[in-house]
Motif scaffolding. Structure first.
Motif, PDB file in Angstrom:
ATOM      1  N   GLN A   1      -8.257  -1.613  -1.907  1.00 33.95           N
ATOM      2  CA  GLN A   1      -7.296  -2.638  -2.313  1.00 33.95           C
ATOM      3  C   GLN A   1      -6.508  -3.174  -1.130  1.00 33.95           C
ATOM      4  O   GLN A   1      -6.214  -4.370  -1.052  1.00 33.95           O
ATOM      5  N   ILE A   2      -6.160  -2.310  -0.187  1.00 37.49           N
ATOM      6  CA  ILE A   2      -5.424  -2.753   1.011  1.00 37.49           C
ATOM      7  C   ILE A   2      -6.300  -3.683   1.850  1.00 37.49           C
ATOM      8  O   ILE A   2      -5.838  -4.730   2.341  1.00 37.49           O
ATOM      9  N   ILE A   3      -7.567  -3.318   2.022  1.00 34.99           N
ATOM     10  CA  ILE A   3      -8.481  -4.155   2.818  1.00 34.99           C
ATOM     11  C   ILE A   3      -8.651  -5.525   2.167  1.00 34.99           C
ATOM     12  O   ILE A   3      -8.608  -6.563   2.838  1.00 34.99           O
ATOM     13  N   ILE A   4      -8.837  -5.548   0.851  1.00 34.79           N
ATOM     14  CA  ILE A   4      -8.986  -6.831   0.146  1.00 34.79           C
ATOM     15  C   ILE A   4      -7.707  -7.649   0.236  1.00 34.79           C
ATOM     16  O   ILE A   4      -7.741  -8.880   0.393  1.00 34.79           O
TER      17      ILE A   4
ATOM     18  N   TYR B   1       0.146  -0.465   6.031  1.00 38.22           N
ATOM     19  CA  TYR B   1      -0.880  -0.360   4.988  1.00 38.22           C
ATOM     20  C   TYR B   1      -2.282  -0.277   5.568  1.00 38.22           C
ATOM     21  O   TYR B   1      -3.143   0.445   5.038  1.00 38.22           O
ATOM     22  N   VAL B   2      -2.571  -1.018   6.636  1.00 40.70           N
ATOM     23  CA  VAL B   2      -3.886  -0.902   7.277  1.00 40.70           C
ATOM     24  C   VAL B   2      -4.088   0.516   7.799  1.00 40.70           C
ATOM     25  O   VAL B   2      -5.171   1.105   7.671  1.00 40.70           O
ATOM     26  N   GLN B   3      -3.043   1.074   8.385  1.00 45.23           N
ATOM     27  CA  GLN B   3      -3.121   2.461   8.869  1.00 45.23           C
ATOM     28  C   GLN B   3      -3.386   3.410   7.698  1.00 45.23           C
ATOM     29  O   GLN B   3      -4.179   4.348   7.815  1.00 45.23           O
ATOM     30  N   ARG B   4      -2.755   3.133   6.567  1.00 50.83           N
ATOM     31  CA  ARG B   4      -2.960   3.968   5.382  1.00 50.83           C
ATOM     32  C   ARG B   4      -4.415   3.883   4.897  1.00 50.83           C
ATOM     33  O   ARG B   4      -5.026   4.906   4.553  1.00 50.83           O
TER      34      ARG B   4
ATOM     35  N   ASN C   1      -5.153   0.025  19.063  1.00 47.75           N
ATOM     36  CA  ASN C   1      -4.061   0.988  19.157  1.00 47.75           C
ATOM     37  C   ASN C   1      -3.794   1.651  17.802  1.00 47.75           C
ATOM     38  O   ASN C   1      -3.504   2.856  17.736  1.00 47.75           O
ATOM     39  N   VAL C   2      -3.933   0.878  16.697  1.00 43.05           N
ATOM     40  CA  VAL C   2      -3.713   1.430  15.362  1.00 43.05           C
ATOM     41  C   VAL C   2      -4.737   2.528  15.070  1.00 43.05           C
ATOM     42  O   VAL C   2      -4.399   3.613  14.569  1.00 43.05           O
ATOM     43  N   ILE C   3      -6.004   2.282  15.376  1.00 39.14           N
ATOM     44  CA  ILE C   3      -7.054   3.273  15.103  1.00 39.14           C
ATOM     45  C   ILE C   3      -6.848   4.526  15.951  1.00 39.14           C
ATOM     46  O   ILE C   3      -7.031   5.654  15.468  1.00 39.14           O
ATOM     47  N   LYS C   4      -6.451   4.342  17.213  1.00 35.51           N
ATOM     48  CA  LYS C   4      -6.202   5.507  18.076  1.00 35.51           C
ATOM     49  C   LYS C   4      -5.079   6.374  17.499  1.00 35.51           C
ATOM     50  O   LYS C   4      -5.170   7.612  17.515  1.00 35.51           O
TER      51      LYS C   4
END
Length: 483
Positions: free
Chosen positions: A444-447, A363-366, A326-329
């Motif tokens: 940085q967010i992914i890590i 942040y993941v969305q960012r 849902n986030v990716i969509k």
């Protein structure tokens, strides 16, 4: 063996070796001196000096010897001297002219030990006669004049002194060279010279084995200094590079801020001018442009703050189990509205309708927005951008996100520096109006979520970002903390 024990063993073993060498030299010296003394004792007199002292009489307080003793002295080519307490001669018989008539205690000892020096051998005896302390000196010429023994003794003493100096210097270098080397290294570090001391590096391979033992004693300390030197050197280089890139970034940011500020200022001047009367539609158009420029400036400042917060681990990430599909969509829905996205083709594939991940949605969305927007902005028209999301069932279980495009690709320099702060790329078709922080923030967010990101790109063939997240990593961590 620990460093402390090894250093103690090294010092004790070297001191023991030093004591052993000195003991051997002393033993050899004693043996040689005994040998020379035995050779000297071969020239013993046939008359007993103590018998001569017993047959000494005083005539008017002047000592003398009986006639028989004088005959024996002449027969054996010997002479006798009687000295007073000051070492001056008070009686002599058959004494050669070359023999002194006054002696010091040191001269008597020297002449006795080294008869070859004066070509005669002396024997001494002391006794008290009628309250007079007398010394008898019995002399005899050497039958074989051999000064070699005397000079050998002197040379041997000189050799012992020189050997002592050489041994002291050798063991001083053995014990002190590694410490001086470490001290010079630390001193170089304190002066900002982040490299190993030159005088140690200049040894070639054939010379190193001779110094291996003494330097290996401090192996851990040398390794720690080497790591410290590498770290300080790397930090210095990174700081210099960061200062350079920050200066370049500040130049770019100031330029980026100056442009929207000049637009805002221009429209503000127009709106506040008394010379013109603007219609409502024109005011709204001006306001819309000003709003866009303000939003860009806010985004620039926000990116600047966020990247430094992520770098210093000061940003609070609130993890919640959310549906990544849902986030990716939602991200795609927002990005498709960008002006640059109108001539791009999008597709999204997933192997499950719902894939849950412990994450901070904002942040993941960012991060996903930055990565997909990078593909949108920096590719030519008709580029296909594909997002693939799947949950890997292998162990350990992972969530994989692929962001692929068949666009312009990247050269090697861009690939190497894409995730560096303030980097904007060098491609001629790239849109370089960004802040240069988007890719750094995404990584940085992914890590920060325990994930990893990999980049694969070829010039003119397209680019692929591969993101992997571990499943249940944070859920298990929370359960462990609760239990």
């Amino acid at each position: 063996m620990k460093l402390k024990n090894r250093v103690a063993y090294y010092f004790v073993s070297r001191l023991f070796s030093l004591m052993l060498i000195w003991s051997l030299l002393i033993i050899i010296s004693i043996v040689l001196i005994s040998f020379f003394l035995e050779n000297n004792q071969k020239e013993t007199s046939q008359l007993s000096i103590n018998e001569i002292a017993e047959h000494t009489v005083l005539i008017n307080q002047i000592p003398s010897v009986d006639p028989e003793t004088k005959e024996d002295l002449v027969k054996n080519n010997m002479w006798v001297q009687i000295l007073d307490e000051q070492g001056s001669e008070v009686f002599s018989f058959n004494t050669p002219e070359s023999v002194p008539n006054h002696y010091t205690p040191g001269e008597l000892v020297s002449d006795y030990l080294y008869p070859a020096k004066n070509d005669f051998q002396l024997s001494t005896w002391s006794n008290t006669v009628d309250n007079q302390n007398l010394t008898w000196v019995l002399g005899k010429p050497l039958t074989s004049n051999n000064p070699f023994q005397y000079w050998v003794n002197n040379l041997w003493i000189l050799f012992i002194i020189m050997a002592g100096l050489v041994i002291a210097i050798f063991f001083g270098r053995q014990l002190g060279a590694p410490l001086l080397y470490i001290v010079s290294w630390i001193e170089s570090l304190s002066k900002g010279k982040y490299e190993e001391p030159f005088y140690h590096r200049k040894y070639n391979i054939k010379q190193r084995w001779r110094n291996k033992a003494k330097y290996n004693t401090y192996k851990e300390l040398n390794q720690a200094l080497s790591r410290l030197t590498s770290t300080l050197k790397r930090n210095t280089e990174e700081r210099e590079l960061l200062d350079k890139t920050r200066e370049e970034w500040m130049t770019g940011v100031s330029h980026d801020l100056r442009t929207p500020l000049s637009v805002i200022k221009g429209y503000t001047v127009l709106l506040s001018s008394d010379e013109h009367v603007w219609e409502q539609t024109e005011v709204r158009h001006f306001s819309k442009i000003m709003e866009e420029r303000v939003e860009y400036m806010e985004q620039l400042i926000e990116d600047f703050n966020l990247t430094f917060q992520l770098k210093n681990d000061t940003i609070p990430i609130q993890l919640e189990q959310k549906d990544l599909v849902n986030v990716i969509k939602n991200v795609l829905e927002q990005l498709e509205k960008m002006p640059e996205a109108k001539n791009k083709v999008f597709s999204f594939e997933t192997n499950k309708e719902q894939i849950f991940l412990d994450m901070d949605v904002k942040y993941v969305q960012r991060a996903l927005e930055n990565l997909i927007a990078n593909s949108i902005k920096h590719n030519p028209p008709d580029t296909t951008i594909k997002i693939i999301l799947h949950e890997a069932l292998s162990h350990p279980r992972q969530i994989c996100v692929l962001i692929e495009d068949d666009g312009a690709g990247m050269d090697q320099e861009t690939i190497e520096h894409l995730f560096d702060r303030y980097y904007r790329g060098t491609s001629a078709i790239s849109n370089n109006s960004g802040t240069g922080l988007g890719m750094t923030i995404a990584r940085q967010i992914i890590i920060a979520h325990g994930g990893e990101i990999a980049l694969n790109s070829k010039l003119h063939l397209g680019t692929q970002f591969k993101i992997t997240f571990p499943i249940y990593r944070y859920a298990e961590k929370r359960r462990d903390e609760e239990t």
